[in-house]
Scaffold this motif. Structure first.
Motif, PDB file in Angstrom:
ATOM      1  N   TRP A 176      84.987  64.983   0.749  1.00 15.67           N
ATOM      2  CA  TRP A 176      83.597  65.439   0.770  1.00 15.67           C
ATOM      3  C   TRP A 176      82.955  65.291   2.141  1.00 15.67           C
ATOM      4  N   PHE A 177      83.221  64.173   2.839  1.00 22.13           N
ATOM      5  CA  PHE A 177      82.548  63.960   4.119  1.00 22.13           C
ATOM      6  C   PHE A 177      83.006  64.968   5.169  1.00 22.13           C
ATOM      7  N   THR A 178      84.322  65.141   5.293  1.00 25.61           N
ATOM      8  CA  THR A 178      84.822  66.060   6.317  1.00 25.61           C
ATOM      9  C   THR A 178      84.383  67.493   6.044  1.00 25.61           C
ATOM     10  N   GLN A 179      84.427  67.912   4.759  1.00 29.83           N
ATOM     11  CA  GLN A 179      84.004  69.268   4.439  1.00 29.83           C
ATOM     12  C   GLN A 179      82.505  69.454   4.640  1.00 29.83           C
ATOM     13  N   ALA A 180      81.715  68.462   4.240  1.00 29.36           N
ATOM     14  CA  ALA A 180      80.263  68.563   4.383  1.00 29.36           C
ATOM     15  C   ALA A 180      79.866  68.611   5.855  1.00 29.36           C
ATOM     16  N   LEU A 181      80.468  67.756   6.663  1.00 28.76           N
ATOM     17  CA  LEU A 181      80.169  67.732   8.100  1.00 28.76           C
ATOM     18  C   LEU A 181      80.510  69.066   8.738  1.00 28.76           C
ATOM     19  N   HIS A 182      81.720  69.559   8.449  1.00 26.95           N
ATOM     20  CA  HIS A 182      82.170  70.819   9.051  1.00 26.95           C
ATOM     21  C   HIS A 182      81.293  71.979   8.600  1.00 26.95           C
ATOM     22  N   MET A 183      80.921  71.981   7.311  1.00 22.82           N
ATOM     23  CA  MET A 183      80.117  73.062   6.775  1.00 22.82           C
ATOM     24  C   MET A 183      78.706  73.053   7.355  1.00 22.82           C
ATOM     25  N   CYS A 184      78.098  71.882   7.450  1.00 22.83           N
ATOM     26  CA  CYS A 184      76.733  71.799   7.975  1.00 22.83           C
ATOM     27  C   CYS A 184      76.666  72.236   9.435  1.00 22.83           C
ATOM     28  N   LEU A 185      77.606  71.774  10.238  1.00 21.69           N
ATOM     29  CA  LEU A 185      77.631  72.190  11.640  1.00 21.69           C
ATOM     30  C   LEU A 185      77.861  73.696  11.752  1.00 21.69           C
ATOM     31  N   LEU A 228      79.008  72.789  20.074  1.00 16.67           N
ATOM     32  CA  LEU A 228      79.774  71.840  20.881  1.00 16.67           C
ATOM     33  C   LEU A 228      80.297  70.664  20.041  1.00 16.67           C
ATOM     34  N   LEU A 229      79.615  70.362  18.942  1.00 12.78           N
ATOM     35  CA  LEU A 229      80.077  69.297  18.052  1.00 12.78           C
ATOM     36  C   LEU A 229      81.141  69.789  17.075  1.00 12.78           C
ATOM     37  N   GLN A 230      81.181  71.097  16.859  1.00 13.22           N
ATOM     38  CA  GLN A 230      82.084  71.645  15.844  1.00 13.22           C
ATOM     39  C   GLN A 230      83.564  71.354  16.103  1.00 13.22           C
ATOM     40  N   PRO A 231      84.061  71.428  17.335  1.00 15.61           N
ATOM     41  CA  PRO A 231      85.472  71.093  17.557  1.00 15.61           C
ATOM     42  C   PRO A 231      85.820  69.655  17.154  1.00 15.61           C
ATOM     43  N   VAL A 232      84.882  68.726  17.326  1.00 12.08           N
ATOM     44  CA  VAL A 232      85.116  67.340  16.900  1.00 12.08           C
ATOM     45  C   VAL A 232      85.265  67.292  15.386  1.00 12.08           C
ATOM     46  N   SER A 233      84.353  67.995  14.698  1.00  9.15           N
ATOM     47  CA  SER A 233      84.435  68.075  13.239  1.00  9.15           C
ATOM     48  C   SER A 233      85.734  68.749  12.801  1.00  9.15           C
ATOM     49  N   GLY A 234      86.129  69.797  13.537  1.00  9.63           N
ATOM     50  CA  GLY A 234      87.369  70.498  13.210  1.00  9.63           C
ATOM     51  C   GLY A 234      88.588  69.606  13.342  1.00  9.63           C
ATOM     52  N   ASP A 235      88.587  68.762  14.348  1.00 17.14           N
ATOM     53  CA  ASP A 235      89.714  67.840  14.541  1.00 17.14           C
ATOM     54  C   ASP A 235      89.789  66.834  13.390  1.00 17.14           C
ATOM     55  N   ILE A 236      88.627  66.319  12.974  1.00 12.61           N
ATOM     56  CA  ILE A 236      88.597  65.387  11.832  1.00 12.61           C
ATOM     57  C   ILE A 236      89.104  66.085  10.576  1.00 12.61           C
TER      58      ILE A 236
END
Length: 444
Positions: A176-185, A228-236
């Motif tokens: 849930w956390f990784t998907q929510a973070l990636h989706m929100c960004l 700019l934050l999205q690649p970090v989220s993508g890596d996670i």
């Protein structure tokens, strides 16, 4: 079209439309709140007019998001009754909380739209913030339910019965956390570039420059920071998928053969029959590093996964490449934007930069749609990963194809209406704002 394909197509169509309406509806209130805050602090009437203009857009997308979301809720029960029979009691909590957030959002939006000159100015601003916060909470809760489908938790299956149900564990599953973070960004990035692009287009047309320039800067800053934050989220997310759903990662990269120091594949044409990829560019060891943080680690390929559990590789791979490719372009545009800001010169002078933002209007949403294709198609053949196959959840009711055709017409009509309403709102800017023009855009 057989009923199974029709059911999947209808669900894909509904999600494809709803995700755009929902993302705009949950992101725009934050743009609106920033503009409103600037008006309260500076008394610059331009920000007030921007806030009012954006609030009408928020109302439009709130209504369309509510309609499309309601249709999706019915479709879950009508198209996938076996899924809802078992899954409903388990992941019903986030949907219930999402309903609560929706009602709070509706009440706050009512206060905001009709509170001008009637409420305390800071309380009025706060209601706008609540619109954004509750909308964002709704999105996160829905993503939590989808994440459960990718990482089922909070129950046991004993003799075909779903028992020992723990709704909290189901909602806060490992995905849930990784998907929510990636989706929100992704939502902030896509909406930010789209809104900034529309205002950039108006600037290039030399229309009410002060209004559109201030609006452009607010939307662009949200877009740039989140891009700019999205690649970090993508890596996670990539590391999480590699651990929990190796078949999805293998499909994303068209990684047919298990190997150490696995290369990252860029592009390429997938041949699913021969289980190979042609004309792709390989970066040695990069996939191992992205998946496990080690250039020499082993990455599981599709050769270690039963054939009847393989996702559609070509679709997943192409969608992933589109998502990453567009994301990289938006990161590059964001970096260029920040460099131009450091020059301390009005961005309105850089006509070429404004044109880039105009071209970027649809890109974020294309990447967003591609990302959802990766999430949903990459999970196949499972509707609940590793527990229930999609084909076992579909309704036995015949004639689903006709339902698909009807819903396609409804969504097409709804999109035409939304475009018309937004176009009318843009044309109404002169009625909202009669300020002075600033210097027109200069060639540079």
């Amino acid at each position: 079209m057989d009923d199974f394909l029709a059911a999947r197509s209808q669900m894909a169509l509904s999600l494809g439309f709803h995700i755009i309406y929902a993302c705009i509806g949950m992101v725009m209130p934050f743009f609106m709140a920033v503009s409103h805050y600037k008006w309260l602090k500076t008394n610059n009437e331009v920000y007030k007019h921007i806030t009012k203009a954006w609030s009408k857009g928020v109302a439009i997308f709130f209504a369309t998001g509510a309609v499309s979301g309601t249709m999706l809720s019915f479709e879950l029960g009508l198209l996938w009754p076996k899924f809802m029979e078992h899954a409903g009691p388990i992941f019903g909590l986030p949907f219930s909380l999402e309903g609560t957030a929706f009602f709070i959002e509706a009440i706050a939006l009512g206060f905001f739209l009709y509170g001008w000159n009637k409420l305390n100015k800071w309380f009025h601003w706060f209601t706008g913030v609540i619109v954004g916060a509750s909308g964002l909470a709704s999105g996160i809760l829905v993503v939590a339910a989808n994440a459960w489908m990718n990482s089922p938790a909070g129950f046991d299956v004993i003799n075909g019965a779903y028992v020992n149900i723990d709704p909290i564990a189901a909602m806060f599953n490992k995905a849930w956390f990784t998907q929510a973070l990636h989706m929100c960004l992704a939502a902030f990035t896509a909406t930010g570039f789209a809104v900034a692009g529309v205002h950039a287009l108006m600037i290039l047309k030399n229309q009410y420059l002060d209004f559109h320039y201030k609006a452009f800067k607010i939307a662009a800053m949200f877009a740039v920071i989140c891009a700019l934050l999205q690649p970090v989220s993508g890596d996670i997310s990539a590391k999480d998928v590699a651990k929990r759903q190796p078949a999805k990662l293998a499909a994303m990269e068209a990684h047919y053969h298990t190997q150490k120091a696995a290369p990252l594949l860029i592009g390429g044409i997938v041949n699913e029959k021969k289980k190979e990829v042609n004309m792709g560019i390989e970066i040695p060891g990069a996939l191992s590093f992205l998946a496990h943080g080690d250039f020499k680690s082993e990455v599981k390929g599709l050769d270690q996964i039963p054939v009847n559990e393989h996702p559609p590789v070509a679709i997943t791979h192409y969608a992933f490449q589109i998502m990453v490719g567009i994301g990289s372009l938006l990161v590059l545009l964001s970096m260029v934007y920040l460099v131009m800001l450091l020059k301390k010169k009005e961005l309105i002078a850089y006509k070429w930069l404004l044109k880039l933002f105009v071209w970027a209007i649809p890109l974020g949403y294309i990447a967003l749609e591609a990302g959802w294709v990766v999430t949903e198609v990459g999970r196949q053949p499972w509707i609940i990963y590793g527990i229930m196959r999609t084909k076992d959840a579909v309704t036995p009711m015949p004639g689903i194809a006709w339902s698909f055709y009807l819903f396609s017409a409804i969504y097409a009509s709804l999109s035409v209406i939304v475009i018309f309403l937004l176009y009318r709102q843009i044309k109404m800017v002169p009625m909202l704002y009669n300020g002075n023009m600033i210097n027109p855009v200069k060639e540079n």
